[in-house]
Write a protein that holds these residues in place. Structure first.
Motif, short mmCIF file in Angstrom:
data_model
loop_
_atom_site.label_atom_id
_atom_site.label_comp_id
_atom_site.label_asym_id
_atom_site.label_seq_id
_atom_site.Cartn_x
_atom_site.Cartn_y
_atom_site.Cartn_z
N ASN A 29 0.93 -1.17 0.05
CA ASN A 29 -0.24 -0.14 -0.06
C ASN A 29 0.83 1.25 -0.11
O ASN A 29 0.49 2.21 -0.79
N SER A 33 1.54 4.16 -3.15
CA SER A 33 0.96 5.45 -2.85
C SER A 33 2.15 6.53 -3.49
O SER A 33 2.07 7.52 -3.47
N GLN A 45 7.25 10.65 3.97
CA GLN A 45 7.20 9.30 3.36
C GLN A 45 8.28 8.23 4.17
O GLN A 45 8.18 7.34 4.22
#
Length: 106
Positions: A29, A33, A45
Motif C-alpha cells: 500500500n 502511494s 514518506q
C-alpha cells in the motif's frame, strides 16, 4: 519435541505468517502511494516507511521472545540486532537502497 513444544512452534509459525502478511500488505500500500518518478522520499514518506519496517522488526522479535524456549536453536538464539540485520538485508530493502533511507530501529 513434545506436544507442548510442537504446539508452541505451530503458534509461532502462525504468528510469523500473520506478521509477514500484514507487513507485505502495509508495504504494498505504501509503495503504491508513491509517485513512480520519485527520486527520493519526503520526510513524511520516510517516516511512514520506517514506521512500517520498525513495526515488522518489533513484531518479529516479540514473536521470537514469546516462543524462544520452544524454537530451534537458530531462531531461539536470535537477538533483536539479528532481526534488524535480516530485515535490512532483505531483497525489498535492497531495492529501496537508491532512496538512501535511514531508519532508526528501536
Amino acid at each position: 519435541m513434545g506436544i507442548c513444544s510442537a504446539a508452541s512452534v505451530e503458534q509461532y509459525v502462525r504468528t510469523v505468517e500473520k506478521i509477514t502478511t500484514t507487513y507485505a500488505q502495509d508495504m504494498r500500500n505504501f509503495l503504491r502511494s508513491l509517485d513512480p518518478q520519485l527520486s527520493q522520499f519526503t520526510p513524511a514518506q520516510q517516516a511512514k516507511y520506517c514506521a512500517i519496517v520498525n513495526q515488522y522488526v518489533q513484531d518479529s522479535y516479540a514473536a521470537i521472545e514469546k516462543n524462544r524456549s520452544q524454537l530451534p536453536r537458530e531462531y531461539a538464539s536470535m537477538t533483536k540486532q539479528n532481526v534488524i540485520e535480516q530485515v535490512t538485508e532483505s531483497k525489498e530493502m535492497q531495492m529501496l537502497k537508491k532512496y538512501n533511507i535511514q531508519c532508526e530501529f528501536k
